[in-house]
Design an enzyme around this catalytic site. Structure first.
Site, PDB file in Angstrom:
ATOM      1  N   SER A   1       0.831  -1.201   0.000  1.00 23.70           N
ATOM      2  CA  SER A   1       0.000   0.000   0.000  1.00 23.70           C
ATOM      3  C   SER A   1       0.867   1.253   0.000  1.00 23.70           C
ATOM      4  O   SER A   1       2.050   1.214   0.327  1.00 23.70           O
ATOM      5  CB  SER A   1      -0.911  -0.011   1.218  1.00 23.70           C
ATOM      6  OG  SER A   1      -0.143  -0.213   2.380  1.00 23.70           O
TER       7      SER A   1
ATOM      8  N   THR B   1      -1.703   7.556   6.397  1.00 25.15           N
ATOM      9  CA  THR B   1      -1.436   8.665   7.319  1.00 25.15           C
ATOM     10  C   THR B   1       0.049   8.731   7.665  1.00 25.15           C
ATOM     11  O   THR B   1       0.466   9.605   8.399  1.00 25.15           O
ATOM     12  CB  THR B   1      -2.235   8.492   8.623  1.00 25.15           C
ATOM     13  OG1 THR B   1      -1.873   7.219   9.186  1.00 25.15           O
ATOM     14  CG2 THR B   1      -3.718   8.515   8.366  1.00 25.15           C
TER      15      THR B   1
ATOM     16  N   ASP C   1      -9.816   0.809  14.711  1.00 25.14           N
ATOM     17  CA  ASP C   1      -9.261  -0.392  14.107  1.00 25.14           C
ATOM     18  C   ASP C   1     -10.109  -1.576  14.520  1.00 25.14           C
ATOM     19  O   ASP C   1      -9.877  -2.185  15.559  1.00 25.14           O
ATOM     20  CB  ASP C   1      -7.806  -0.612  14.548  1.00 25.14           C
ATOM     21  CG  ASP C   1      -6.847   0.215  13.727  1.00 25.14           C
ATOM     22  OD1 ASP C   1      -7.007   0.225  12.493  1.00 25.14           O
ATOM     23  OD2 ASP C   1      -5.962   0.853  14.303  1.00 25.14           O
TER      24      ASP C   1
END
Lengths: 502, 502
Positions: free
Chosen positions: A203, A207, A265
């Site tokens: 990925s 952030t 999360d």
């Protein structure tokens, strides 16, 4: 065809991320006849398809009452062009919203219901408000193991899926949150050099100052489509590409954005996200690195164990063998924070530079060793030594260069124009670093957008420093960004914690 | 003051309802130096104050890289003007988001935590995504009676609150969902004529063809501020004004919008919403009408009883006496659906027209009777007869006209230009009507935006009809809207259910 409902599309270029929005005048005939009021959801019918969108009203001359505009995501979903006609209607009833509401009220969802939700997520039919309620209702303790399994399966079934000739396809994944933890390129190089198939998708930063894809992009192209990725793997056994282009789990990409906004999360979401992407990549075996520490994603041993249990048991059901490794998540791995600086750390390890950061080298070798032990030819407990020998022999370095070339070229990492060394105002032994502040400074300096920007950490935990000794170096492409990062330091935040000197 | 962060505001007139949004170029220096990416939340500093907002990126020439624009709500929150400077930063940590997350994980919130959430709701600091998660996490069963109490108290403490000289201040409220149920103007007229103080605030339509404020607006101004409202009540004992202007429970107005998007009626939210607005209006006693039926908000006796229990017990703690009335929610009350048509029904009842809809008349008299029994001068069981005598004597009608004049004038309801009578294709006795379809047709015809538009229902449940007998009349101001409503009928939806004829 109710022609009274037609509006002409005008491009305004408003990007509301993954939310489909339609912009219309309040006094437009469609708003009036349908009785729309913000914040309505509406159905947009275009020659290329039908989507649902959130209505925003334009109260200025940006549009006439016979025009409408779309958010960037809605243009993409419809593949629409300026000048196209759209019709706008009240939205249809969404069963998936009933299921989400059922979940809010504590009902258990079955496979078909969860799949319908995920299909509507991908179609853009559910708004951010709906997705947020879904995530809140399915957070820890509200989603059963069966439901997590269904979520994983639904994500797999609604995305692309890779098939490979080989029976053994390995993978490696890290539950993020630790700056500089760029083991992936090294692990892939070692494992592919040994001969196992490792089609790795990574990925970009969400952030953080750099994702693996951002770091790898410094050294080679990563925007490969499925076909190009397949060719690289067939040639070199492995690849390190950006997962966004290959679209393996589109629902996950949308849900993650809402989780980030909630700073939530969810265990179920995390498990489904990881496993669906591994299965979609065609993996049969995966090592999952779970760093545990106070400033990373998994903060306690008990939640680490819970995650391990879910990954292993659901992995078994969907047909992937999972090997969990708990690692130290208390301080950065490697020295660089930011794409190019992390890439330099990776190269120094692969090139067997004696000054290479040992923390990165050791962690990468350990993880590669675990992956190698999936091979029937590698005895348990022998993986680490084998991985180390592949690294030390230079085979990993050669394989890495070959993979880069197969992906489109191997580039030297850039160096930043401006640097500033930050020195200690205290004397003592570094006993902790605040990873969140280090990340923040790296981002202020320009990472990940500016590849060369970031931080070079000179005083990891354990270092004895005197007043005036260098703690870290800020790298920036522009003077402005450098000052911006330096200004942050003047706010008095404590990035390093010092113990008493002997 | 970091001058590098300054952008100049430009007006684009984008209304994203109650969400503060800032629009900036991706390549603007602030986005780059702060590393903002959609969908970030950002902090906007303006000379008039500081707010949080959601970032949308402009990818066109609408803005230069030194400009920013705001959504209508953000302009209002900041009271900003085009040309003003703003600075944009990363947002601060929000404790309220921690509390919301705690609630998602099943923790119980205390008073100070709930109050901080509500304060952040009003300040616009929480995004729609955050609010949705809060509502999902506090839906039925997840919010204790204490938490509902704290929510109610927090809403009261963060809004305006009216104080009155009298000890007895009465009110009347209906848990919505039933078309044409416009008892409020009649109840207020009867109760005020008797001499009790009834400062009634009402809502506009949210998803329905008319709210009480929309209907009342046909007959008199309703946009009164607190001072003007007070003068009307001091002069005439009662008023019927729009609650939006007097801003009694601003948090509730924001949360209701998210609930609507989720089609979620959270019991706790509903209780806090009703009670906070009653207390804010200064009421000491209130009759609450709960229609129960398959197509209204409260659908079962058990949820009606649960709501009754919450309203009564929490009402007692915060100091308001609640009298609950369960009513029939299976079919429209009155004949008209739409502001002017409902206003005509109201007038016909007040004017004692022998053709006035008896369903509306009886329900209004019954509710007024319940309110009157709050008076120490009215014996239990005598309210209905007393209310009826006040209506029949013409006192209610005179009081109603006086209230209208005090609010700024009494206007005759308008009549629509176009009408179309819809006749039955079947023979039989009407045994049910689909209230949602009736509302839908009234909205397509132009209600509530066009005051005269709507439906006049001619065949309520119980009517024996032959083929060709009129069922209802559609009223529209424009031919287009009339056709739009008629077209809906051609889709074959069954609005009337017929039993077998004898």
């Amino acid at each position: 065809m109710k022609t009274g409902n037609v509006l002409k599309l005008v491009y305004l270029g408003i990007n509301a991320y993954k939310e489909a929005v339609i912009y219309m005048r309040r006094n437009c005939h469609v708003c009036r006849s349908e009785g729309f009021e913000v914040p309505a959801r509406v159905k947009i019918v275009h020659k290329n398809g039908t989507i649902l969108a959130t209505l925003n009203i334009i109260e200025s001359e940006l549009l006439t009452s016979h025009e409408a505009s779309l958010s960037v995501y809605a243009w993409e979903l419809l593949n629409a062009s300026p000048g196209d006609d759209v019709q706008v209607f009240h939205p249809p009833h969404l069963n998936s919203l009933d299921y989400i509401r059922g979940k809010i009220y504590g009902r258990t969802l079955d496979k078909s219901q969860i799949k319908e939700i995920i299909q509507d997520v991908i179609a853009g039919s559910l708004s951010d408000i709906h997705l947020s309620a879904f995530l809140a209702a399915t957070a820890d303790g509200h989603f059963s193991k069966d439901e997590i399994l269904y979520l994983t399966e639904s994500m797999i079934e609604t995305g692309n899926q890779l098939k490979w000739e080989n029976d053994l396809i390995v993978d490696k994944h890290c539950i993020g949150g630790l700056p500089g933890n760029r083991t992936t390129p090294i692990v892939v190089a070692i494992v592919a050099a040994f001969g196992l198939i490792i089609p790795k998708t990574s990925s970009r930063a969400i952030t953080s100052p750099a994702g693996t894809a951002d770091t790898m992009e410094v050294l080679a192209p990563v925007d490969l489509n499925l076909n190009a990725m397949r060719k690289v793997v067939e040639k070199e056994n492995g690849c390190i590409v950006w997962g966004g282009t290959v679209n393996l789990s589109p629902a996950d990409d949308i849900l993650i954005r809402i989780e980030r906004a909630l700073v939530l999360d969810s265990m179920g979401q995390l498990v489904a996200s990881i496993l669906s992407k591994k299965i979609a990549a065609g993996s049969t075996h995966a090592v999952i690195d779970i760093p545990v520490g106070p400033t990373v994603k998994i903060r306690t041993t008990s939640s680490a164990n819970e995650l391990k249990n879910y990954l292993e048991t659901i992995g078994k059901i969907i047909g992937i063998e999972i090997q969990i490794v708990f690692t130290d998540g208390t301080q950065p791995v490697g020295r660089g924070i930011g794409p190019a600086l992390e890439a330099k750390d990776v190269l120094s390890v692969l090139q067997r530079d004696p000054n290479a950061p040992q923390s990165l080298r050791e962690r990468a070798v350990m993880l590669a060793g675990q992956v190698l032990e999936f091979s029937p030819q590698v005895h348990k407990g022998m993986g680490y030594a084998l991985a180390e020998s592949i690294l030390n022999s230079g085979q990993a370095w050669e394989k890495f260069q070959a993979i880069c070339h197969a992906q489109g070229g191997f580039f030297p990492p850039p160096t930043a124009k401006h640097v500033k060394t930050i020195c200690s105002k205290k004397k003592g032994k570094v006993i902790a670093t605040d990873n969140r502040y280090l990340s923040r400074i790296a981002k202020l300096a320009g990472a990940p957008t500016t590849k060369a920007a970031g931080i070079e950490l000179l005083a990891p935990v354990g270092t004895e420093v005197n007043v005036g000794d260098p703690l870290f170096i800020i790298h920036s492409e522009t003077k402005g960004e450098l000052n911006y990062a330096i200004n942050f330091l003047s706010t008095g935040r404590e990035i390093f914690e010092f113990g008493k000197s002997p």
